[in-house]
Design a protein around this motif. Sequence first.
Motif, PDB file in Angstrom:
ATOM      1  N   GLU A  44       0.839  -1.195   0.000  1.00  8.86           N
ATOM      2  CA  GLU A  44       0.000   0.000   0.000  1.00  8.86           C
ATOM      3  C   GLU A  44       0.876   1.249   0.000  1.00  8.86           C
ATOM      4  O   GLU A  44       1.945   1.272   0.605  1.00  8.86           O
ATOM      5  CB  GLU A  44      -0.923   0.028   1.226  1.00  8.86           C
ATOM      6  CG  GLU A  44      -1.965  -1.082   1.244  1.00  8.86           C
ATOM      7  CD  GLU A  44      -2.906  -0.936   2.422  1.00  8.86           C
ATOM      8  OE1 GLU A  44      -2.738   0.033   3.206  1.00  8.86           O
ATOM      9  OE2 GLU A  44      -3.803  -1.788   2.570  1.00  8.86           O
ATOM     10  N   TRP A  45       0.391   2.264  -0.693  1.00  7.46           N
ATOM     11  CA  TRP A  45       1.107   3.532  -0.724  1.00  7.46           C
ATOM     12  C   TRP A  45       0.780   4.334   0.531  1.00  7.46           C
ATOM     13  O   TRP A  45      -0.383   4.491   0.916  1.00  7.46           O
ATOM     14  CB  TRP A  45       0.732   4.340  -1.964  1.00  7.46           C
ATOM     15  CG  TRP A  45       1.389   3.825  -3.208  1.00  7.46           C
ATOM     16  CD1 TRP A  45       0.843   3.032  -4.166  1.00  7.46           C
ATOM     17  CD2 TRP A  45       2.746   4.071  -3.594  1.00  7.46           C
ATOM     18  NE1 TRP A  45       1.766   2.754  -5.149  1.00  7.46           N
ATOM     19  CE2 TRP A  45       2.947   3.385  -4.822  1.00  7.46           C
ATOM     20  CE3 TRP A  45       3.809   4.786  -3.052  1.00  7.46           C
ATOM     21  CZ2 TRP A  45       4.164   3.405  -5.497  1.00  7.46           C
ATOM     22  CZ3 TRP A  45       5.018   4.815  -3.720  1.00  7.46           C
ATOM     23  CH2 TRP A  45       5.188   4.124  -4.926  1.00  7.46           C
ATOM     24  N   LYS A  46       1.820   4.847   1.177  1.00  8.97           N
ATOM     25  CA  LYS A  46       1.676   5.645   2.376  1.00  8.97           C
ATOM     26  C   LYS A  46       2.205   7.061   2.110  1.00  8.97           C
ATOM     27  O   LYS A  46       3.084   7.261   1.272  1.00  8.97           O
ATOM     28  CB  LYS A  46       2.471   5.033   3.543  1.00  8.97           C
ATOM     29  CG  LYS A  46       2.159   3.569   3.812  1.00  8.97           C
ATOM     30  CD  LYS A  46       0.786   3.384   4.417  1.00  8.97           C
ATOM     31  CE  LYS A  46       0.549   1.925   4.786  1.00  8.97           C
ATOM     32  NZ  LYS A  46      -0.794   1.716   5.413  1.00  8.97           N
ATOM     33  N   ASN A  47       1.658   8.028   2.848  1.00  2.00           N
ATOM     34  CA  ASN A  47       2.122   9.412   2.756  1.00  2.00           C
ATOM     35  C   ASN A  47       2.697   9.849   4.093  1.00  2.00           C
ATOM     36  O   ASN A  47       2.124   9.562   5.154  1.00  2.00           O
ATOM     37  CB  ASN A  47       0.974  10.349   2.366  1.00  2.00           C
ATOM     38  CG  ASN A  47       0.479  10.099   0.958  1.00  2.00           C
ATOM     39  OD1 ASN A  47       1.266   9.872   0.056  1.00  2.00           O
ATOM     40  ND2 ASN A  47      -0.834  10.139   0.770  1.00  2.00           N
ATOM     41  N   SER A  48       3.810  10.537   4.047  1.00  2.00           N
ATOM     42  CA  SER A  48       4.418  11.066   5.263  1.00  2.00           C
ATOM     43  C   SER A  48       4.999  12.444   4.961  1.00  2.00           C
ATOM     44  O   SER A  48       5.104  12.860   3.806  1.00  2.00           O
ATOM     45  CB  SER A  48       5.518  10.131   5.778  1.00  2.00           C
ATOM     46  OG  SER A  48       6.571  10.049   4.840  1.00  2.00           O
ATOM     47  N   ASP A  49       5.400  13.134   6.012  1.00  2.00           N
ATOM     48  CA  ASP A  49       5.973  14.479   5.883  1.00  2.00           C
ATOM     49  C   ASP A  49       5.055  15.386   5.065  1.00  2.00           C
ATOM     50  O   ASP A  49       5.485  16.077   4.136  1.00  2.00           O
ATOM     51  CB  ASP A  49       7.357  14.429   5.230  1.00  2.00           C
ATOM     52  CG  ASP A  49       8.330  13.557   5.987  1.00  2.00           C
ATOM     53  OD1 ASP A  49       8.175  13.444   7.216  1.00  2.00           O
ATOM     54  OD2 ASP A  49       9.227  12.974   5.354  1.00  2.00           O
ATOM     55  N   ILE A  50       3.774  15.381   5.413  1.00  2.00           N
ATOM     56  CA  ILE A  50       2.802  16.167   4.654  1.00  2.00           C
ATOM     57  C   ILE A  50       2.985  17.658   4.934  1.00  2.00           C
ATOM     58  O   ILE A  50       3.138  18.083   6.083  1.00  2.00           O
ATOM     59  CB  ILE A  50       1.366  15.748   4.996  1.00  2.00           C
ATOM     60  CG1 ILE A  50       1.153  14.263   4.655  1.00  2.00           C
ATOM     61  CG2 ILE A  50       0.342  16.600   4.249  1.00  2.00           C
ATOM     62  CD1 ILE A  50      -0.217  13.738   5.028  1.00  2.00           C
ATOM     63  N   LEU A  51       2.978  18.445   3.867  1.00  2.00           N
ATOM     64  CA  LEU A  51       3.101  19.899   3.944  1.00  2.00           C
ATOM     65  C   LEU A  51       1.914  20.528   3.232  1.00  2.00           C
ATOM     66  O   LEU A  51       1.628  20.198   2.076  1.00  2.00           O
ATOM     67  CB  LEU A  51       4.405  20.366   3.285  1.00  2.00           C
ATOM     68  CG  LEU A  51       4.574  21.887   3.119  1.00  2.00           C
ATOM     69  CD1 LEU A  51       4.726  22.554   4.484  1.00  2.00           C
ATOM     70  CD2 LEU A  51       5.762  22.193   2.218  1.00  2.00           C
ATOM     71  N   TYR A  52       1.199  21.412   3.931  1.00  2.00           N
ATOM     72  CA  TYR A  52       0.098  22.163   3.324  1.00  2.00           C
ATOM     73  C   TYR A  52       0.594  23.580   3.018  1.00  2.00           C
ATOM     74  O   TYR A  52       1.146  24.252   3.898  1.00  2.00           O
ATOM     75  CB  TYR A  52      -1.103  22.221   4.255  1.00  2.00           C
ATOM     76  CG  TYR A  52      -1.763  20.879   4.449  1.00  2.00           C
ATOM     77  CD1 TYR A  52      -2.690  20.392   3.537  1.00  2.00           C
ATOM     78  CD2 TYR A  52      -1.449  20.084   5.553  1.00  2.00           C
ATOM     79  CE1 TYR A  52      -3.295  19.154   3.713  1.00  2.00           C
ATOM     80  CE2 TYR A  52      -2.047  18.840   5.742  1.00  2.00           C
ATOM     81  CZ  TYR A  52      -2.969  18.387   4.816  1.00  2.00           C
ATOM     82  OH  TYR A  52      -3.560  17.164   4.991  1.00  2.00           O
ATOM     83  N   VAL A  53       0.392  24.009   1.783  1.00  7.07           N
ATOM     84  CA  VAL A  53       0.888  25.310   1.341  1.00  7.07           C
ATOM     85  C   VAL A  53      -0.268  26.141   0.803  1.00  7.07           C
ATOM     86  O   VAL A  53      -1.032  25.672  -0.049  1.00  7.07           O
ATOM     87  CB  VAL A  53       1.962  25.148   0.237  1.00  7.07           C
ATOM     88  CG1 VAL A  53       2.503  26.515  -0.171  1.00  7.07           C
ATOM     89  CG2 VAL A  53       3.088  24.246   0.712  1.00  7.07           C
ATOM     90  N   ASN A  54      -0.391  27.371   1.302  1.00  9.18           N
ATOM     91  CA  ASN A  54      -1.362  28.320   0.760  1.00  9.18           C
ATOM     92  C   ASN A  54      -0.738  29.026  -0.434  1.00  9.18           C
ATOM     93  O   ASN A  54       0.321  29.658  -0.309  1.00  9.18           O
ATOM     94  CB  ASN A  54      -1.765  29.343   1.822  1.00  9.18           C
ATOM     95  CG  ASN A  54      -2.520  28.716   2.977  1.00  9.18           C
ATOM     96  OD1 ASN A  54      -3.354  27.838   2.772  1.00  9.18           O
ATOM     97  ND2 ASN A  54      -2.235  29.150   4.193  1.00  9.18           N
ATOM     98  N   VAL A  55      -1.387  28.914  -1.567  1.00  8.14           N
ATOM     99  CA  VAL A  55      -0.843  29.445  -2.818  1.00  8.14           C
ATOM    100  C   VAL A  55      -1.759  30.544  -3.337  1.00  8.14           C
ATOM    101  O   VAL A  55      -2.987  30.439  -3.274  1.00  8.14           O
ATOM    102  CB  VAL A  55      -0.714  28.336  -3.885  1.00  8.14           C
ATOM    103  CG1 VAL A  55      -0.160  28.899  -5.189  1.00  8.14           C
ATOM    104  CG2 VAL A  55       0.172  27.207  -3.369  1.00  8.14           C
ATOM    105  N   GLU A  56      -1.156  31.619  -3.846  1.00  7.07           N
ATOM    106  CA  GLU A  56      -1.929  32.674  -4.492  1.00  7.07           C
ATOM    107  C   GLU A  56      -1.327  32.983  -5.859  1.00  7.07           C
ATOM    108  O   GLU A  56      -0.123  32.859  -6.059  1.00  7.07           O
ATOM    109  CB  GLU A  56      -1.968  33.944  -3.634  1.00  7.07           C
ATOM    110  CG  GLU A  56      -0.614  34.587  -3.416  1.00  7.07           C
ATOM    111  CD  GLU A  56      -0.696  35.845  -2.556  1.00  7.07           C
ATOM    112  OE1 GLU A  56       0.182  36.721  -2.723  1.00  7.07           O
ATOM    113  OE2 GLU A  56      -1.619  35.945  -1.728  1.00  7.07           O
ATOM    114  N   ALA A  57      -2.192  33.356  -6.788  1.00  4.91           N
ATOM    115  CA  ALA A  57      -1.747  33.718  -8.138  1.00  4.91           C
ATOM    116  C   ALA A  57      -2.493  34.977  -8.557  1.00  4.91           C
ATOM    117  O   ALA A  57      -3.726  35.029  -8.490  1.00  4.91           O
ATOM    118  CB  ALA A  57      -2.021  32.584  -9.122  1.00  4.91           C
TER     119      ALA A  57
END
Length: 208
Positions: A44-57
């Motif tokens: 199974e694929w696992k996710n770690s070191d998750i980073l949430y980024v607020n992006v503006e354009a």
Amino acid sequence: MYNSPVTITGRIVDDPAYHLTPEKKDGVMRIRVASSRSYLKDGEWKNSDILYVNVEAWGRLGVNAHQALLKGTAVIIQGILYTNTWVIQEGKDTPDGKDVIRQDNRLRATSIGVDMSFYKVGYKDARPQLASNLNEVELADGTAAHYPSFDIRGKAVQETPSSETVPEQDSQEQQGDQQPDQQPDHEQDRERELVGATAGADQEEAPF
């Protein structure tokens, strides 16, 4: 100290939102992107070191991205990281006489693309006086009145969007026989978003 460009890859976790500035001469598209390190464990694929980024354009990049991107889209974004600071309550209204300040870190995008590891894409030139449309690309629903106008160099112009602008053409093609004074539910939601974006600075969210 130099603010070096950074590049992130990830998926959009919220519906893209577009806000006009109070002067309505420009607008900003905002998304939240989740980036993580993936690895295979026990099949199974696992996710770690998750980073949430607020992006503006801003500018035409913001308009094009808002018309094309959806929640869940895998994207590659390059831009500049900075800290946005705003005051939600002035010191004269607080017991200690100090301003109540909020901050958040943002990525101001200079380029946004979809990750072609997951998609096959076409393109449509959004610049006026240029016509190139690969595989009859259709843009997402949008109303031109919600977007500022830009010239061929991407500079904002103050004229009112007309049927000659690209977003207006796309909107008319997709709305068909719909009357101009009738707004679908998602357009009414966007109207409410714009009202919130231009509200006073006493709110928890940054005015811009």
